[in-house]
Motif scaffolding. Structure first.
Motif, PDB file in Angstrom:
ATOM      1  N   ASP A 196       0.810  -1.557  -0.110  1.00  8.25           N
ATOM      2  CA  ASP A 196       0.115  -0.385  -0.141  1.00  8.25           C
ATOM      3  C   ASP A 196       0.532   0.945  -0.185  1.00  8.25           C
ATOM      4  OD1 ASP A 196      -1.534   2.409   0.913  1.00  8.25           O
ATOM      5  OD2 ASP A 196      -3.078   1.230   1.768  1.00  8.25           O
ATOM      6  N   GLY A 197       0.787   2.065  -1.257  1.00  3.75           N
ATOM      7  CA  GLY A 197       1.969   3.055  -0.969  1.00  3.75           C
ATOM      8  C   GLY A 197       1.663   4.033  -0.267  1.00  3.75           C
ATOM      9  N   THR A 198       0.131   4.616   0.254  1.00  5.41           N
ATOM     10  CA  THR A 198      -0.123   5.319   1.265  1.00  5.41           C
ATOM     11  C   THR A 198       0.590   4.837   3.102  1.00  5.41           C
ATOM     12  OG1 THR A 198      -2.224   6.034  -0.290  1.00  5.41           O
ATOM     13  CG2 THR A 198      -2.839   6.409   2.009  1.00  5.41           C
ATOM     14  N   LEU A 199      -0.334   3.593   3.329  1.00  2.92           N
ATOM     15  CA  LEU A 199       0.666   3.488   4.137  1.00  2.92           C
ATOM     16  C   LEU A 199       2.057   3.600   4.385  1.00  2.92           C
ATOM     17  CD1 LEU A 199      -2.266   1.469   4.980  1.00  2.92           C
ATOM     18  CD2 LEU A 199      -1.954   3.283   5.781  1.00  2.92           C
ATOM     19  N   HIS A 200       2.391   2.895   2.661  1.00  7.16           N
ATOM     20  CA  HIS A 200       3.551   2.697   3.285  1.00  7.16           C
ATOM     21  C   HIS A 200       3.928   1.443   3.275  1.00  7.16           C
ATOM     22  CE1 HIS A 200       4.641   7.664   2.818  1.00  7.16           C
ATOM     23  NE2 HIS A 200       4.079   6.997   1.786  1.00  7.16           N
ATOM     24  N   GLN A 201       3.378   0.068   3.556  1.00 12.03           N
ATOM     25  CA  GLN A 201       3.730  -0.966   4.068  1.00 12.03           C
ATOM     26  C   GLN A 201       3.376  -1.848   3.247  1.00 12.03           C
ATOM     27  OE1 GLN A 201       1.514  -2.173   7.507  1.00 12.03           O
ATOM     28  NE2 GLN A 201       1.315   0.490   7.397  1.00 12.03           N
ATOM     29  N   LEU A 202       3.670  -3.273   3.177  1.00  6.21           N
ATOM     30  CA  LEU A 202       3.249  -4.411   3.060  1.00  6.21           C
ATOM     31  C   LEU A 202       1.840  -4.521   3.370  1.00  6.21           C
ATOM     32  CD1 LEU A 202       5.394  -7.952   1.610  1.00  6.21           C
ATOM     33  CD2 LEU A 202       3.224  -7.751   3.183  1.00  6.21           C
ATOM     34  N   ILE A 203       0.740  -5.556   2.977  1.00  7.50           N
ATOM     35  CA  ILE A 203      -0.534  -5.291   3.678  1.00  7.50           C
ATOM     36  C   ILE A 203      -0.987  -7.160   3.336  1.00  7.50           C
ATOM     37  CG2 ILE A 203      -0.858  -2.884   3.649  1.00  7.50           C
ATOM     38  CD1 ILE A 203      -3.001  -3.622   1.337  1.00  7.50           C
ATOM     39  N   VAL A 204      -0.576  -7.467   1.870  1.00  9.58           N
ATOM     40  CA  VAL A 204      -1.234  -8.927   1.261  1.00  9.58           C
ATOM     41  C   VAL A 204      -0.290  -9.248   1.036  1.00  9.58           C
ATOM     42  CG1 VAL A 204      -3.060 -10.368   0.145  1.00  9.58           C
ATOM     43  CG2 VAL A 204      -3.752  -7.355   1.186  1.00  9.58           C
ATOM     44  N   THR A 205      -0.135 -11.262   1.562  1.00  9.98           N
ATOM     45  CA  THR A 205       0.433 -11.978   0.989  1.00  9.98           C
ATOM     46  C   THR A 205      -0.427 -12.924  -0.481  1.00  9.98           C
ATOM     47  OG1 THR A 205       0.442 -13.426   2.445  1.00  9.98           O
ATOM     48  CG2 THR A 205       1.775 -12.047   2.893  1.00  9.98           C
ATOM     49  N   PHE A 206       0.108 -13.592  -0.990  1.00  9.53           N
ATOM     50  CA  PHE A 206      -0.883 -14.262  -2.500  1.00  9.53           C
ATOM     51  C   PHE A 206       0.187 -15.203  -2.927  1.00  9.53           C
ATOM     52  CE2 PHE A 206      -1.651  -9.825  -3.243  1.00  9.53           C
ATOM     53  CZ  PHE A 206      -2.600 -10.132  -3.786  1.00  9.53           C
ATOM     54  N   ARG A 207      -0.627 -17.244  -2.544  1.00 11.49           N
ATOM     55  CA  ARG A 207       0.151 -18.054  -2.937  1.00 11.49           C
ATOM     56  C   ARG A 207      -0.458 -19.487  -3.487  1.00 11.49           C
ATOM     57  NH1 ARG A 207      -1.487 -22.673   0.902  1.00 11.49           N
ATOM     58  NH2 ARG A 207      -2.007 -21.246   2.377  1.00 11.49           N
ATOM     59  N   HIS A 208       0.548 -19.481  -4.327  1.00 11.11           N
ATOM     60  CA  HIS A 208      -0.398 -20.545  -5.398  1.00 11.11           C
ATOM     61  C   HIS A 208      -1.210 -21.672  -4.533  1.00 11.11           C
ATOM     62  CE1 HIS A 208       0.316 -18.628  -8.914  1.00 11.11           C
ATOM     63  NE2 HIS A 208       1.748 -18.031  -9.390  1.00 11.11           N
ATOM     64  N   ASP A 209      -2.127 -22.078  -5.545  1.00  8.59           N
ATOM     65  CA  ASP A 209      -2.866 -23.173  -4.481  1.00  8.59           C
ATOM     66  C   ASP A 209      -3.043 -23.637  -5.542  1.00  8.59           C
ATOM     67  OD1 ASP A 209      -3.914 -24.870  -2.377  1.00  8.59           O
ATOM     68  OD2 ASP A 209      -5.200 -23.459  -1.818  1.00  8.59           O
ATOM     69  N   GLU A 210      -3.718 -25.478  -4.579  1.00  9.26           N
ATOM     70  CA  GLU A 210      -4.047 -26.552  -5.962  1.00  9.26           C
ATOM     71  C   GLU A 210      -5.054 -26.135  -6.886  1.00  9.26           C
ATOM     72  OE1 GLU A 210      -4.548 -29.720  -3.183  1.00  9.26           O
ATOM     73  OE2 GLU A 210      -2.890 -30.228  -2.666  1.00  9.26           O
ATOM     74  N   GLY A 211      -4.787 -27.193  -7.955  1.00  7.71           N
ATOM     75  CA  GLY A 211      -6.842 -26.782  -8.789  1.00  7.71           C
ATOM     76  C   GLY A 211      -5.988 -25.003  -9.803  1.00  7.71           C
ATOM     77  N   GLY A 212      -5.078 -24.757  -9.322  1.00  9.67           N
ATOM     78  CA  GLY A 212      -5.050 -23.486 -10.191  1.00  9.67           C
ATOM     79  C   GLY A 212      -5.435 -21.629  -9.573  1.00  9.67           C
ATOM     80  N   PHE A 213      -6.039 -22.503  -7.722  1.00  8.45           N
ATOM     81  CA  PHE A 213      -6.497 -21.472  -7.578  1.00  8.45           C
ATOM     82  C   PHE A 213      -5.461 -20.598  -6.999  1.00  8.45           C
ATOM     83  CE2 PHE A 213      -9.772 -24.468  -7.802  1.00  8.45           C
ATOM     84  CZ  PHE A 213     -11.114 -23.557  -8.177  1.00  8.45           C
ATOM     85  N   ILE A 214      -5.987 -19.543  -6.165  1.00  2.00           N
ATOM     86  CA  ILE A 214      -5.179 -18.477  -5.309  1.00  2.00           C
ATOM     87  C   ILE A 214      -5.606 -18.520  -4.113  1.00  2.00           C
ATOM     88  CG2 ILE A 214      -4.203 -16.136  -4.820  1.00  2.00           C
ATOM     89  CD1 ILE A 214      -2.557 -17.541  -7.189  1.00  2.00           C
ATOM     90  N   ARG A 215      -4.249 -18.275  -2.992  1.00  2.00           N
ATOM     91  CA  ARG A 215      -4.687 -18.360  -1.413  1.00  2.00           C
ATOM     92  C   ARG A 215      -4.373 -16.481  -1.277  1.00  2.00           C
ATOM     93  NH1 ARG A 215      -8.255 -21.324   1.335  1.00  2.00           N
ATOM     94  NH2 ARG A 215      -6.703 -21.382   3.557  1.00  2.00           N
TER      95      ARG A 215
END
Length: 233
Positions: A172-191
């Motif tokens: 987040d460029g306003t807060l100047h910090q990392l706010i979310v993580t994403f990772r690949h999941d089975e079946g091509g989905f995203i967690r």
């Protein structure tokens, strides 16, 4: 929201102030206090005060009966934009776990010499390779996390945020910090999930649907992100 330095003392002498004074003189919450709060809400509604939710870190009011004055900037957005150029009274009329129910109404026009426009917002992101960018807007940046793009983020106490297992991260460029993580999941989905949120990660059909959803969720749960630290990448 506004900066604490912009919070003005509520020195307006009227019937609302009398009700506020009586509520704030309480030592315990009694039926009399409940009746006075009911009368306060009725008096504010009669004066066409607007009701909205706000976080105490953003509006600097936390207890029932607390109030302040605020000069609304000429280009104000959000809940108070209808009061642009006005001096308003903001009153806390109910408290919750994370937010407060606030009511705001016009006291007078802000003196011309005190009317201001907000400074242009500055968006700040960590250094990164353009080839790793998967999403970019003025405020948000999502980049691929890989061996060629090591990322280390710390809290204000110097504690490293664990990014193990993350395939992408959102800043987040306003807060100047990392706010979310994403990772690949089975079946091509995203967690994906907000950093610091107690609820489990959720599953999304695509990365972009996860990004859109988590941006909205981060705005609703802004209270999670309390530290503001230059990137340590």
């Amino acid at each position: 929201m506004f900066d604490r330095s912009q919070k003005l003392v509520d020195d307006v002498d009227d019937d609302i102030k009398d009700l506020l004074t009586s509520i704030n003189d309480r030592t315990v919450w009694t039926q009399r206090c409940k009746d006075e709060l009911r009368d306060l809400k009725k008096a504010l509604a009669k004066r066409k005060y607007t009701t909205f939710l706000g976080h105490p870190n953003r509006y600097h009011l936390s207890t029932i009966g607390e109030s302040c004055l605020y000069d609304v900037p000429l280009d104000r957005r959000g809940e108070l934009k209808i009061f642009r150029g006005m001096r308003v009274r903001i009153v806390c009329v109910s408290s919750g776990r994370y937010t407060r129910l606030l009511m705001a109404g016009v006291i007078c026009e802000t003196p011309k010499n005190l009317q201001v426009r907000r400074e242009a917002r500055q968006y700040v992101f960590p250094e990164h390779n353009l080839s790793d960018v998967v999403y970019k807007s003025p405020r948000y940046l999502v980049i691929r996390k890989n061996a060629s793009n090591p990322i280390r983020i710390e809290t204000t106490r110097g504690e490293a945020i664990n990014l193990e297992g993350a395939d992408y991260v959102m800043f987040d460029g306003t807060l100047h910090q990392l706010i979310v993580t994403f990772r690949h999941d089975e079946g091509g989905f995203i967690r994906a999930g907000l950093i610091g949120y107690r609820e489990d990660e959720r599953t999304f059909k695509s990365l972009h649907s996860a990004i859109r959803s988590l941006i909205k969720e981060s705005i609703r749960n802004f209270w999670l992100f309390k530290y503001h630290r230059p990137w340590d990448c």
